[in-house]
Structures are given as structure tokens and as C-alpha cells.
Design a protein around this motif. Structure first.
Motif, PDB file in Angstrom:
ATOM      1  N   GLY A  87       0.823  -1.209   0.000  1.00 22.22           N
ATOM      2  CA  GLY A  87       0.000   0.000   0.000  1.00 22.22           C
ATOM      3  C   GLY A  87       0.851   1.250   0.000  1.00 22.22           C
ATOM      4  N   GLY A  88       1.946   1.238   0.772  1.00 23.12           N
ATOM      5  CA  GLY A  88       2.856   2.381   0.788  1.00 23.12           C
ATOM      6  C   GLY A  88       3.526   2.587  -0.553  1.00 23.12           C
ATOM      7  N   GLY A  89       3.921   1.471  -1.195  1.00 22.27           N
ATOM      8  CA  GLY A  89       4.523   1.576  -2.525  1.00 22.27           C
ATOM      9  C   GLY A  89       3.544   2.167  -3.529  1.00 22.27           C
ATOM     10  N   ALA A  90       2.283   1.714  -3.473  1.00 27.03           N
ATOM     11  CA  ALA A  90       1.266   2.242  -4.386  1.00 27.03           C
ATOM     12  C   ALA A  90       0.985   3.712  -4.096  1.00 27.03           C
ATOM     13  N   LEU A  91       0.921   4.068  -2.797  1.00 29.88           N
ATOM     14  CA  LEU A  91       0.648   5.446  -2.414  1.00 29.88           C
ATOM     15  C   LEU A  91       1.732   6.392  -2.910  1.00 29.88           C
ATOM     16  N   VAL A 150       7.370  14.081   4.790  1.00 27.11           N
ATOM     17  CA  VAL A 150       6.270  14.062   5.758  1.00 27.11           C
ATOM     18  C   VAL A 150       5.326  12.907   5.445  1.00 27.11           C
ATOM     19  N   GLY A 151       5.023  12.712   4.177  1.00 23.10           N
ATOM     20  CA  GLY A 151       4.163  11.595   3.791  1.00 23.10           C
ATOM     21  C   GLY A 151       4.785  10.255   4.139  1.00 23.10           C
ATOM     22  N   PHE A 152       6.089  10.114   3.873  1.00 21.84           N
ATOM     23  CA  PHE A 152       6.751   8.841   4.180  1.00 21.84           C
ATOM     24  C   PHE A 152       6.749   8.560   5.668  1.00 21.84           C
ATOM     25  N   PHE A 153       7.116   9.533   6.494  1.00 22.56           N
ATOM     26  CA  PHE A 153       7.199   9.270   7.927  1.00 22.56           C
ATOM     27  C   PHE A 153       5.818   9.072   8.546  1.00 22.56           C
ATOM     28  N   TYR A 155       5.076   5.521   7.582  1.00 21.53           N
ATOM     29  CA  TYR A 155       5.905   4.602   8.365  1.00 21.53           C
ATOM     30  C   TYR A 155       5.382   4.474   9.799  1.00 21.53           C
ATOM     31  N   ALA A 156       4.960   5.592  10.408  1.00 22.34           N
ATOM     32  CA  ALA A 156       4.403   5.543  11.759  1.00 22.34           C
ATOM     33  C   ALA A 156       3.115   4.720  11.783  1.00 22.34           C
ATOM     34  N   MET A 157       2.257   4.907  10.780  1.00 21.87           N
ATOM     35  CA  MET A 157       1.017   4.127  10.730  1.00 21.87           C
ATOM     36  C   MET A 157       1.306   2.660  10.448  1.00 21.87           C
ATOM     37  N   HIS A 158       2.304   2.380   9.620  1.00 26.89           N
ATOM     38  CA  HIS A 158       2.707   0.989   9.344  1.00 26.89           C
ATOM     39  C   HIS A 158       3.163   0.311  10.630  1.00 26.89           C
ATOM     40  N   GLN A 159       3.995   0.999  11.424  1.00 25.11           N
ATOM     41  CA  GLN A 159       4.451   0.432  12.686  1.00 25.11           C
ATOM     42  C   GLN A 159       3.294   0.291  13.677  1.00 25.11           C
ATOM     43  N   ALA A 160       2.376   1.236  13.695  1.00 22.03           N
ATOM     44  CA  ALA A 160       1.237   1.153  14.615  1.00 22.03           C
ATOM     45  C   ALA A 160       0.380  -0.072  14.304  1.00 22.03           C
TER      46      ALA A 160
END
Length: 190
Positions: A42-46, A82-85, A88-93
Motif C-alpha cells: 500500500g505504501g509503494g502504491a501510495l 512528511v508523507g513517508f514518515f 511509516y508511523a502508521m505501518h508500525q502502529a
């Protein structure tokens, strides 16, 4: 080109504040609850969509001229960072939620059980970050010619432009003694 113009007019329409704020609120709330967005795919697509959108924006001459100015390069980088971090925070959550549901320790709990964050380990990491950030800033300042002003002159302070009639009347009135009609006529004239 007609497709690009249609896309630009659609983006301009959506960018009106009455639509943009409502739309972004709906999108952010929906994205928070949509788990596939916070996976690696999802992050890659985003970020592929984000890069494609910004890449298509460079087809517009005005956007390209403004976005490539040295002052605006950090803003373009900040959009990605900002979008990446945030991603990344939501991915870790979501990963921590999955681990807690499975009875495993969180990512941070597992790291702190195996690592000791103190002298000298933490200082080495900070030193390496300091050296890397300094190197990036030096290269950045050499490559991008930022529009700098002349060196400061302590004998000459810049005079900010004023709108006609602003604060001059107040200064004139405050220098006059406040005896009766003189002060009231001064207040009426300004």
C-alpha cells in the motif's frame, strides 16, 4: 494536452477551500481505517501515485518554473518526507497492533530488550547522523544557488514599506500636547 487541461481544471475546482477541507477530512478518516494502505504494498502504491502526480505536474510550465526554484526544492522534498514518515508511523502502529493481538511484544519492546541505548552506542549513531546531515547540507548549498540577500549592514536598517496614512497620523497626534480641541481635531484628521 486537453487531458492535462481537464485534469488541471478538476484539481483547481477541488482545491477550493470549501471542497478541499471536507474532502481531505473524509480521505484521512477513511485512510486511517483502511489497513491495506499501511502495508508495504500500500505504501509503494501510495508513493507511486504521489510521484506520478508530481511528475505530471511538471508538464505544466508554470508549475515547473516555480517548483524548481531553489527556495521551493525543500518544500517538494518535504511533501515526500512528511508523507513517508506518516506512512511509516502508521505501518508500525498497525504492525504493533497485530503483534499485541498475537501475544507478541511490540517492535519497540523487542528492540529495547536486545539493545542498550547509551554511551557509546547512541553517541556513535548521533555522530554518524550529524556527519551525514552536514554533508547533505554542504552539497545542497553548493548545488542549489539560493537567492541570498547582501550581508547585513549594522549601520543601515531596512525601512519596511508603509501604506499611505498608516501610523503617521498617530505619531503626529502623539507629539502634540493634549489640550482640548487640538487633540480632538488631530484624532478626527487621522
Amino acid at each position: 494536452m486537453p487531458l492535462i487541461n481537464l485534469l488541471k481544471s478538476l484539481i483547481n475546482f477541488i482545491s477550493a477551500p470549501q471542497y478541499l477541507v471536507s474532502l481531505m477530512l473524509i480521505v484521512v478518516l477513511a485512510a486511517l481505517y483502511w489497513r491495506p494502505l499501511w502495508s508495504k504494498k500500500g505504501g509503494g502504491a501510495l508513493f507511486s501515485l504521489l510521484a506520478l502526480g508530481i511528475g505530471l505536474s511538471y508538464l505544466d510550465r508554470n508549475f515547473a518554473a516555480v517548483a524548481t526554484l531553489p527556495d521551493n526544492v525543500p518544500i517538494m522534498a518535504m511533501i515526500f518526507l512528511v508523507g513517508f514518515f506518516f506512512w511509516y508511523a502508521m505501518h508500525q502502529a498497525y504492525e504493533n497492533d497485530r503483534r499485541v493481538a498475537a501475544g507478541l511484544p511490540t517492535i519497540e519492546g523487542q528492540d529495547s530488550a536486545t539493545k542498550v541505548f547509551s554511551w557509546p552506542d547512541l553517541v556513535y549513531v548521533e555522530l554518524i547522523c550529524l556527519v551525514l546531515v552536514t554533508a547533505v547540507l554542504i552539497v545542497w548549498s553548493i548545488v542549489l544557488k539560493a537567492p541570498l540577500e547582501e550581508p547585513a549592514n549594522p549601520t543601515d536598517s531596512p525601512n519596511p514599506p508603509r501604506r499611505p496614512g498608516t501610523s503617521w497620523g498617530f505619531r503626529r497626534c502623539s507629539s502634540i500636547s493634549t489640550r482640548g480641541s487640538r487633540a480632538s481635531s488631530c484624532l478626527r484628521s487621522s
